[in-house]
Design an enzyme around this catalytic site. Structure first.
Site, short mmCIF file in Angstrom:
data_model
loop_
_atom_site.label_atom_id
_atom_site.label_comp_id
_atom_site.label_asym_id
_atom_site.label_seq_id
_atom_site.Cartn_x
_atom_site.Cartn_y
_atom_site.Cartn_z
NE ARG A 1 -4.14 -1.71 0.12
CZ ARG A 1 -4.16 -2.98 -0.31
NH1 ARG A 1 -3.10 -3.50 -0.89
NH2 ARG A 1 -5.24 -3.72 -0.16
CD GLU B 1 -5.71 1.13 2.07
OE1 GLU B 1 -6.49 1.38 1.15
OE2 GLU B 1 -5.57 0.00 2.58
CB SER C 1 -8.88 -0.92 4.00
OG SER C 1 -9.30 -2.21 3.61
N1 EPU Z 1 -11.85 -9.48 10.19
C1 EPU Z 1 -12.56 -9.49 11.36
N2 EPU Z 1 -13.54 -8.56 11.52
C2 EPU Z 1 -13.84 -7.63 10.57
C3 EPU Z 1 -13.09 -7.62 9.38
C4 EPU Z 1 -12.09 -8.56 9.19
O1 EPU Z 1 -12.32 -10.29 12.24
O2 EPU Z 1 -14.73 -6.81 10.80
C5 EPU Z 1 -10.80 -10.49 9.99
C6 EPU Z 1 -11.19 -11.49 8.89
O3 EPU Z 1 -11.95 -12.52 9.40
C7 EPU Z 1 -9.85 -11.93 8.39
C8 EPU Z 1 -8.94 -10.73 8.60
O4 EPU Z 1 -9.61 -9.89 9.53
O5 EPU Z 1 -9.36 -12.98 9.17
C9 EPU Z 1 -8.65 -9.99 7.29
O6 EPU Z 1 -9.88 -9.51 6.74
P1 EPU Z 1 -10.15 -9.47 5.15
O7 EPU Z 1 -9.94 -10.83 4.58
O8 EPU Z 1 -11.46 -8.80 4.97
O9 EPU Z 1 -9.00 -8.62 4.56
P2 EPU Z 1 -8.41 -7.21 4.99
O10 EPU Z 1 -6.99 -7.46 5.39
O11 EPU Z 1 -9.29 -6.52 5.99
C10 EPU Z 1 -7.45 -6.56 2.69
C11 EPU Z 1 -7.29 -5.24 2.00
C12 EPU Z 1 -8.52 -4.94 1.16
C13 EPU Z 1 -8.79 -6.07 0.19
C14 EPU Z 1 -9.00 -7.34 1.01
C15 EPU Z 1 -9.34 -8.54 0.17
C16 EPU Z 1 -5.93 -3.84 3.45
C17 EPU Z 1 -5.90 -2.76 4.47
N3 EPU Z 1 -7.13 -4.18 2.97
O12 EPU Z 1 -8.48 -6.40 3.66
O13 EPU Z 1 -8.22 -3.78 0.41
O14 EPU Z 1 -9.93 -5.81 -0.60
O15 EPU Z 1 -7.80 -7.59 1.76
O16 EPU Z 1 -8.26 -9.03 -0.49
O17 EPU Z 1 -4.88 -4.35 3.08
C18 EPU Z 1 -8.40 -1.39 0.48
O18 EPU Z 1 -7.18 -1.40 0.49
O19 EPU Z 1 -9.08 -0.35 0.48
C19 EPU Z 1 -9.10 -2.67 0.49
C20 EPU Z 1 -10.41 -2.76 0.55
#
Ligand code: EPU
Length: 305
Positions: free
Chosen positions: A176, A295, A225
């Site tokens: 990022r 972010e 995010s």
């Molecule tokens: N989780 C929770 N509670 C929540 C949300 C997430 O416990 O309310 C847990 C999930 O269960 C999972 C972990 O947190 O174990 C990660 O969650 P998720 O798979 O949704 O991925 P993320 O790391 O939150 C990242 C990117 C997203 C991208 C997704 C899907 C970042 C900050 N975000 O989200 O990117 O779409 O992976 O690949 O790296 C963005 O950058 O704007 C964005 C949306």
């Protein structure tokens, strides 16, 4: 704006293939639907008009930002006393050829993704559903679990603040972060893609779509995010464990679907979004001793990122 910045309106209006508006509220150009006016809102349609505009802005000492799709930015309610640039027309084109894809910095990533699919070229499936522009993707190394911009990026044509055009071919796959120097403007990017049958490409896209649909509030007014994931952790999980889902400040609420998304549920101000961000960061720091880093880009606030 720097005290010495001069009125650049008259000179900007003379730039060919560019369109100037003044004091336009940015709420209409951000996915959070918040944000005050930009001193100048400049739409440039060709590389030459981009270069000419940059020279005018540089001479007048007017600060510049490129807005992209406004999907990763919080603009303060007071707005921004500089020039906000949007890249359109030939700077937003998408063309396939030579085993790859050339896109203008202002092209929507979605347009690139679907053109690649139609040409049976693989490499951009990860980006399905990311609402930003190609330039925005280069400046943030946009990505999902399925991949990141850096992985298929072959070259970037960028313009520096004095209007000099450069071609860059080496990129570090930072999480990022910008893939080229932060003060450059991405005029265009080339992605190296691999021929593959359409059905396989489509099925990977479906996987990206279904994972995001299940875990993100895609229909709401958000900026994706809000915070970067800290090393080895997920910001969403930490925020969720603090019980922040549903927390509301004015018209801004933490999503019930994903705790790292803030929804403008109608009439939120940027100040309300920012206050909610501060609450979220504070609670995570208190509970886990982890400092979350925004972010989303803050524009027109004292602490900008
Ligand atoms: N989780 C929770 N509670 C929540 C949300 C997430 O416990 O309310 C847990 C999930 O269960 C999972 C972990 O947190 O174990 C990660 O969650 P998720 O798979 O949704 O991925 P993320 O790391 O939150 C990242 C990117 C997203 C991208 C997704 C899907 C970042 C900050 N975000 O989200 O990117 O779409 O992976 O690949 O790296 C963005 O950058 O704007 C964005 C949306």
């Amino acid at each position: 704006m720097a005290g010495r910045a001069r009125d650049a309106g008259a000179a900007l209006r003379k730039v060919r293939d560019a369109y100037l508006e003044e004091r336009v509220p940015l709420a209409g150009f951000t996915t959070w639907r918040t944000g005050g006016p930009a001193r100048y809102l400049l739409t440039v349609n060709t590389r030459q008009s981009l270069i000419d505009s940059l020279r005018v802005l540089q001479d007048a000492g007017v600060p510049l930002m490129v807005l992209g799709n406004g999907s990763n930015v919080l603009v303060s309610d007071a707005g921004w006393n500089g020039a906000v640039m949007r890249l359109k027309e030939s700077l937003a084109s998408v063309e396939v050829g030579g085993g790859g894809l050339d896109a203008g910095g202002g092209a929507l990533l979605g347009a690139a993704v679907s053109k690649a699919l139609r040409a049976s070229l693989s490499g951009l499936e990860f980006a399905l559903g990311i609402p930003g522009t190609v330039g925005g993707a280069v400046m943030t190394n946009a990505g999902t679990f399925a991949g990141s911009t850096a992985a298929s990026l072959e070259s970037v044509d960028a313009v520096d603040r004095s209007g000099e055009l450069l071609t860059l071919e080496e990129f570090e796959d930072v999480y990022r972060g910008p893939l080229v120097a932060g003060d450059l403007i991405v005029a265009g990017a080339r992605f190296g893609l691999t021929p593959e049958d359409g059905a396989s490409i489509k099925s990977r896209m479906e996987e990206v779509r279904s994972r995001r649909e299940g875990s993100q509030p895609l229909a709401a007014a958000t900026a994706g995010s809000v915070f970067k994931n800290p090393p080895g952790e997920a910001a969403g999980r930490l925020l969720d464990q603090c019980g922040l889902k549903g927390r509301t400040v004015g018209g801004a609420s933490v999503s019930d679907v994903h705790a790292n998304f803030i929804i403008n549920s109608g009439g939120a101000s940027s100040a309300e979004v920012k206050t909610l961000m501060d609450v979220m960061a504070r609670e995570v720091e208190r509970a886990f001793d982890v400092r979350l880093e925004a972010e989303v880009r803050l524009v027109g606030f004292e602490e900008e990122s």
